[in-house]
Scaffold this active site. Structure first.
Site: not given
Ligand code: KE4
Length: 428
Positions: A144, A239, A267
């Site tokens: 993701y 990523d 994060k």
């Molecule tokens: P954000 O746009 O949510 O800040 O980041 C996206 C993203 C990109 N790359 C990786 C490896 C990530 O894990 C994420 C976001 N992680 C999720 C939890 N697995 C965010 C939680 C959510 O969607 O509320």
């Protein structure tokens, strides 16, 4: 555990916010029941609206690596807020955190700050396409990278095929440029590259997957990807939104000594405020506007409040030489304890762990990719989640997520958690 007030608050939220949440995974759709509303948090603990104390293993999906309401971060934000929160003009603190991040992470010369991990990965892919002049990308099923159209693509039949959208609103035109591969399967990646010669701008990967639970790269997999990219003029995009500043000061690049061409962050880098970033060597980053032709922008990018939180966080991680070892040791202790009690209770499971990322999968299959991870998305997991919640332990409300360890956890907290697993295991 009573969740009366959370349930009432959820009912109110559902009237004005789609699904009552601002991010789907919070809605407990993966486990059933109604989401917990948090009132406040401190250190390793969440305090919900029904006055329950929960040991937190999500930590806002990674950012709170030193615990909630961490004093140096809070103080930095409070002080900065008194002087204004955002100006839309350059400020010194942006340079300070950029210099520190570049000094902590190998193989990057310049960094651009944005407001989320999605923005970081989306911008990194645009930069890779602009730099190489090629359109297609390879991502891995189960990884993701945020909710940008190019990433919301699910494999059709088989796993290495032209992607098909897995969300309405993503056009076929977009999906055709995203190819899907199998995590940890270098032959599969090689096939894709050979079938799309000279058309692939980049391969984007979570060097340690965290969105299928935690899945480590097989020995040699990242090195093989690096070699394939070098041999085919493809950029390797790491990523590290989850792994960056968590697995080591220099993230997964440092841990595995394999280097991406573009590295994405989120994060932890924001200390709990909305910050994402992407970074690379001069040659690539100089393609970005206003220096180069690849456009990318943001009203609140680099805003002083978020930079203050991020800078305070990175300063703590940069000066505490032992923090990453402590985090890894606590995670190993938790792993050992959970495995012991699940084995004693004959519960079929697999535990994956890298540094302070860990996941428990309720299937005996080795979890190496999305297909094997999906086997753990079952009723046993759902019962485990609710059993742990009732025992005062908050883990991810989805079988496809990772637990995030915080340095605020004490060994008493870990023992309490292991004892809770032992109790819940008897009900599975
Ligand atoms: P954000 O746009 O949510 O800040 O980041 C996206 C993203 C990109 N790359 C990786 C490896 C990530 O894990 C994420 C976001 N992680 C999720 C939890 N697995 C965010 C939680 C959510 O969607 O509320």
């Amino acid at each position: 555990m009573i969740y009366k007030r959370s349930s009432a608050l959820f009912a109110d939220a559902e009237k004005v916010i789609p699904g009552g949440v601002n991010s789907p995974v919070r809605a407990f759709k993966g486990v059933g029941g109604t989401p917990i509303f948090v009132k406040e948090a401190k250190g390793a603990y969440l305090y919900d609206e029904d006055k329950n104390r929960l040991i937190d293993y999500i930590n806002s999906w990674g950012p709170m690596i030193l615990g909630h309401a961490y004093k140096p971060v809070v103080d930095a934000v409070v002080e900065k807020a008194k002087k204004g929160t955002s100006f839309g003009m350059p400020t010194e603190i942006e340079t300070k955190i950029a210099e520190l991040a570049v000094s902590m992470v190998p193989n990057i010369d310049k960094i651009r700050f944005v407001n989320s991990g999605t923005e970081a990965c989306m911008s990194a892919v645009r930069l890779a396409r602009g730099f190489t002049g090629k359109d297609k990308i390879i991502k891995f099923a189960g990884c993701y990278h945020g909710h940008s159209d190019s990433f919301l693509i699910q494999a059709g039949s088989g796993a290495s095929t032209f992607g098909t959208p897995n969300s309405p609103g993503v056009t076929k035109g977009t999906a055709k440029d995203t190819l899907l591969a199998l995590y940890n399967d270098i032959e599969n990646v090689t096939e894709l590259i050979n079938a799309n010669k000279n058309e692939i701008a980049c391969i984007i990967i979570e060097p340690v997957a965290g969105n299928m639970g935690c899945i480590p790269p097989k020995d040699g997999f990242l090195e093989a990807l690096r070699n394939l990219c070098d041999a085919n003029n493809i950029l390797l995009v790491f990523d590290e939104v989850m792994t960056g500043f968590r697995l080591a000061k220099g993230g997964a690049q440092e841990l595995y000594s394999v280097y991406g061409d573009i590295v994405c962050f989120g994060k932890v880098i924001g200390g709990g405020l909305p910050v994402g970033a992407f970074a690379a060597r001069h040659e690539i980053m100089n393609h970005l506007a206003p220096l180069g032709p690849v456009y990318q922008a943001g009203t609140l990018s680099g805003n002083p409040l978020a930079m203050a939180a991020g800078l305070a966080m990175l300063q703590e991680l940069n000066t505490d030489a032992e923090v990453f070892n402590r985090l890894a040791e606590k995670t190993a202790y938790l792993h050992k304890g959970i495995a012991k009690v699940l084995n004693e209770n004959n519960v079929a499971h697999t535990i994956n762990r890298v540094g302070s990322m860990i996941s428990v999968h309720f299937d005996e299959a080795e979890v190496i990719d999305f297909e094997t991870a999906a086997k753990g998305n079952n009723d046993t997991f759902k019962k485990f989640f609710h059993g742990m919640l009732n025992a005062g332990i908050y883990i991810a409300p989805s079988a496809f997520e990772t637990w995030f360890i915080t340095d605020a956890l004490t060994y008493e907290d870990l023992d309490f958690t292991i004892a809770a697993v032992n109790k819940v295991a008897k009900t599975l």
